[in-house]
Design a protein around this motif. Structure first.
Motif, mmCIF file in Angstrom:
data_model
loop_
_atom_site.group_PDB
_atom_site.id
_atom_site.type_symbol
_atom_site.label_atom_id
_atom_site.label_comp_id
_atom_site.label_asym_id
_atom_site.label_seq_id
_atom_site.Cartn_x
_atom_site.Cartn_y
_atom_site.Cartn_z
ATOM 1 N N THR A 20 0.765 16.878 3.688
ATOM 2 C CA THR A 20 0.923 16.295 4.847
ATOM 3 C C THR A 20 0.019 17.025 6.051
ATOM 4 N N THR A 21 -0.099 16.234 7.203
ATOM 5 C CA THR A 21 -0.586 17.044 8.321
ATOM 6 C C THR A 21 -0.103 17.049 9.444
ATOM 7 N N LEU A 22 0.138 18.308 10.045
ATOM 8 C CA LEU A 22 0.765 18.599 11.185
ATOM 9 C C LEU A 22 0.248 18.583 12.392
ATOM 10 N N SER A 23 0.546 17.827 13.586
ATOM 11 C CA SER A 23 -0.261 17.781 14.728
ATOM 12 C C SER A 23 -1.653 17.516 14.761
ATOM 13 N N ASN A 24 -2.104 17.012 13.701
ATOM 14 C CA ASN A 24 -3.434 16.502 13.534
ATOM 15 C C ASN A 24 -4.474 17.886 13.509
ATOM 16 N N GLY A 64 0.903 -1.360 -0.040
ATOM 17 C CA GLY A 64 -0.111 -0.043 0.203
ATOM 18 C C GLY A 64 0.941 1.321 0.033
ATOM 19 N N ALA A 65 2.094 1.200 0.004
ATOM 20 C CA ALA A 65 2.785 2.349 0.064
ATOM 21 C C ALA A 65 2.845 3.174 -1.088
ATOM 22 N N LEU A 66 2.643 2.466 -2.504
ATOM 23 C CA LEU A 66 2.751 2.935 -3.772
ATOM 24 C C LEU A 66 1.513 2.786 -4.564
ATOM 25 N N THR A 67 0.825 3.672 -5.043
ATOM 26 C CA THR A 67 -0.246 3.388 -5.878
ATOM 27 C C THR A 67 0.155 4.214 -7.259
ATOM 28 N N THR A 68 -0.018 3.476 -8.255
ATOM 29 C CA THR A 68 0.475 3.902 -9.655
ATOM 30 C C THR A 68 -0.776 3.642 -10.585
ATOM 31 N N PRO A 91 5.419 6.950 5.576
ATOM 32 C CA PRO A 91 4.991 6.777 7.307
ATOM 33 C C PRO A 91 5.101 8.070 7.946
ATOM 34 N N ASP A 92 4.076 7.831 9.000
ATOM 35 C CA ASP A 92 4.143 8.907 10.034
ATOM 36 C C ASP A 92 5.569 9.285 10.750
ATOM 37 N N SER A 128 1.225 11.537 5.254
ATOM 38 C CA SER A 128 1.766 12.221 4.191
ATOM 39 C C SER A 128 1.922 11.548 2.977
ATOM 40 N N SER A 129 1.866 12.262 1.951
ATOM 41 C CA SER A 129 1.917 11.629 0.540
ATOM 42 C C SER A 129 2.778 12.600 -0.276
#
Length: 653
Positions: free
Chosen positions: A387-391, A283-287, A334-335, A342-343
């Motif tokens: 990405t999301t920082l500190s939710n 699941g790390a890469l979707t192409t 990964p977080d 994050s992507s």
């Protein structure tokens, strides 16, 4: 007529098919806004998602109807179904709106402005429409100055079944559609067919002395097929085929206007897409890789009528072809520390456009011809991150470089953020982006018998834009989501506008437009059986040189849609839409042009009622323009009169 006639003038299959969504709007997932599956509330853009359930609830059967009440979107149709329809998003031109079909750009290369004709599309095979407002060229390239509209077709996801819809009504009209879809083992499929025929109305304004009550008929035939095969878990090979053919009579504006029953548009649109999507490395890469092909043909025919003071006749044919190849990838990271979800996004696109145009017309006894036989290609690369920082703070960024054969490179970017303040039940969104509009093939290479020659040295139009605003969930009276309130201020500036020169002999880059405004929406849930969706948009679109307002951009638009469920089986959906005054080319009651001035406002009321005898069978009745408004979205041409459509829906399993 979607042409720059000089004489007349003088995804859930989305971008990635792994998108999913829920019924609750706060949990709705969009891919179009960032190319990364994200909850709508966490994307730094104003997004409206319309589903098939929305179409059913409101009685929408055409793309024009579906978009009519979207905040920040103003739809102008020059006649009835099948006739040319333009969308002005946040005050930008219709060619500044990029339209995707299952993630593939489908603006018409043969249209002299490079715009998409919204008037052709019906909704029988459409599962979902995502409307993203604001500059999006950093994700999608040319034409995405005002925003992006992604039309996503039906896909087989449940056990095999058939959905059938039959309807008829006044004026004489009949509609029928059927979709057979399902998922069996490694295969999924959806086969749709639809027909729509109606006698129509006379769309020439009734106030005109030449109004003759000629009905302008409309006919549409649609067929589409989506096939999927999953050889191993996480990999799906897909094929999408779609064909639609429409024929519609329409009124035209002359000097003076003449209510001619002999003018017809014949449109054929073909689309195919073959692709494969894989999820790799746990699941790390979707192409995703796909190749798509679209073809459009517009045949405009006007037979000579001796009573027409313009002596108009025409036999015009426009062919547009596009091949699009894309490779898009999402790398999920990964977080780490305060960073989560994050992507990274990266991809390439190759696009080749071809246009053939042959115009053969006559006015007042003088012949006029116009020709175009040209093509261009573009290669683009794009990257992005989210990405999301500190939710609390979700950040996105995107960059794209388009190398276009006709003018060189266009570099665009976009950044945005969403700050969550759960203590106040609030999100604050903000974004900044750039966009560009490539010169159309006609702008570059078109030729007419009246001395017009395209300008191959044209530069693209460029834009910068930003928006900011809050979204608030208001609890009250013991209801956690009693109201949803959003308001967005937007501003954009477009320079190097592509405009026909004063002598009508070519195109030039000149001028600038400044556009600003506010979009707002309030959703109220005062009772379990009642929901009210109220939206209002203020738009101030100005020509920076003359300081005059741009044409057909009403300052004030808005709508109210109620969903009333007196019982579990009965749904009543009244809808009121308001369009304020706007500048337009005006015609007096005798049909003669009187120059630019303020056109009248209009209010349109629709009503849809449905009753479900079971979850597999229901009756419905749809009344459009039930108070018979004579509103003219284009001065001299009015909307359809009051109509009634009644029918049944059934599911067979």
């Amino acid at each position: 007529m979607p042409k720059k006639n000089l004489l007349g003038a003088c995804l859930a299959v989305s971008l990635f098919p792994f998108a999913a969504w829920a019924d609750n709007s706060s949990q709705m997932i969009t891919v179009t806004a960032t190319r990364i599956p994200t909850e709508v509330q966490n994307v730094p853009a104003d997004v409206t998602v319309l589903t098939k359930q929305d179409f059913i609830k409101r009685g929408d059967t055409t793309l024009v109807q579906a978009l009519a009440t979207v905040p920040g979107v103003y739809v102008v149709q020059q006649g009835g179904p099948g006739n040319v329809a333009s969308v002005f998003m946040r005050g930008t031109n219709s060619e500044d709106v990029l339209v995707l079909l299952d993630g593939v750009p489908v603006n018409d290369p043969s249209d002299p402005n490079g715009a998409f004709n919204f008037g052709d599309y019906t909704l029988s095979d459409v599962a979902r429409i995502e409307v993203v407002r604001g500059p999006m060229s950093s994700l999608y390239g040319a034409s995405a100055i005002g925003g992006v509209i992604n039309i996503i077709t039906v896909r087989g996801e449940e056990k095999p079944h058939a959905d059938i819809r039959l309807a008829g009504g006044y004026p004489a009209q009949v509609q029928g559609s059927a979709t057979i879809s399902g998922k069996t083992g490694k295969f999924d499929y959806a086969l749709s067919g639809a027909i729509d025929e109606e006698s129509g109305f006379d769309y020439t304004a009734k106030r005109l002395s030449v109004y003759a009550n000629h009905q302008d008929p409309f006919r549409s035939k649609l067929g589409s097929l989506t096939l999927g095969y999953t050889p191993v878990a996480g990999t799906r090979i897909s094929l999408v085929l779609r064909a639609q053919k429409t024929a519609s009579a329409f009124p035209d504006l002359g000097d003076p206007i003449y209510d001619d029953p002999n003018e017809w548009d014949y449109n054929t649109n073909l689309f195919g897409k073959l692709g494969v999507t894989s999820t790799l490395f746990n699941g790390a890469l979707t192409t995703q890789l796909f190749i798509a092909r679209m073809q459009s043909k517009l045949h405009y025919k006007n037979l000579y009528n001796g009573n027409d003071p313009n002596g108009a006749q025409a036999n015009d044919i426009y062919h547009g072809y596009r091949t699009d190849v894309q490779l898009n990838n999402i790398l999920h990271l990964p977080d780490a520390g305060i960073s989560s979800a994050s992507s990274l996004l990266f991809g390439v696109e190759y696009k080749n456009d071809t246009a053939d145009e042959n115009v053969d017309e006559a006015y007042f006894g003088y012949p006029f011809t116009e020709t175009l036989h040209a093509s261009q290609h573009a290669i683009a690369g794009h990257v992005g991150a989210q990405t999301t920082l500190s939710n609390r703070l979700t950040l996105t960024a995107a960059l794209r470089d388009d190398a276009v054969s006709s003018f060189g490179n266009a570099f665009t970017g976009r950044i945005g953020g969403v700050l969550a303040i759960p203590e106040a039940h609030m999100n604050i969104k903000s974004s900044f982006g750039t966009g560009f509009l490539a010169p159309s093939l006609f702008d570059l290479y078109g030729v007419s018998s009246y001395g017009y020659v395209g300008n191959p040295n044209l530069r693209p139009e460029y834009s910068t834009g930003y928006d900011v605003g809050p979204e608030v969930v208001i609890p009250a009276f013991g209801v956690g989501d009693f109201a949803d309130l959003s308001a967005t201020y937007f501003h954009s500036s477009i320079r190097d506008l592509i405009t026909t020169n004063a002598n009508f002999t070519s195109e030039e880059n000149i001028g600038r437009a400044n556009i600003s405004g506010v979009e707002s929406e309030l959703v109220l849930r005062p009772a379990p059986w009642l929901t009210a969706d109220i939206n209002y948009t203020y738009t101030n679109a100005i020509d920076a040189q003359t300081q005059g307002k741009l044409l057909r951009r009403p300052e004030n638009t808005g709508s109210v849609t109620l969903t009333i469920n007196p019982t579990q089986r009965l749904t009543i959906t009244p809808q009121i839409r308001y369009v304020g005054r706007f500048l337009d080319y005006l015609y007096n009651d005798q049909g003669y042009p009187t120059g630019v001035g303020s056109a009248r406002p209009g209010t349109i009321v629709n009503l849809n009622v449905s009753y479900g005898f079971s979850d597999k069978f229901s009756l419905f009745a749809t009344g459009d323009n039930i108070f018979n408004s004579n509103f003219e979205p284009v001065n001299g041409l009015q909307i359809a009169g009051a109509s009634l459509l009644m029918g049944v829906r059934a599911r067979i399993e």
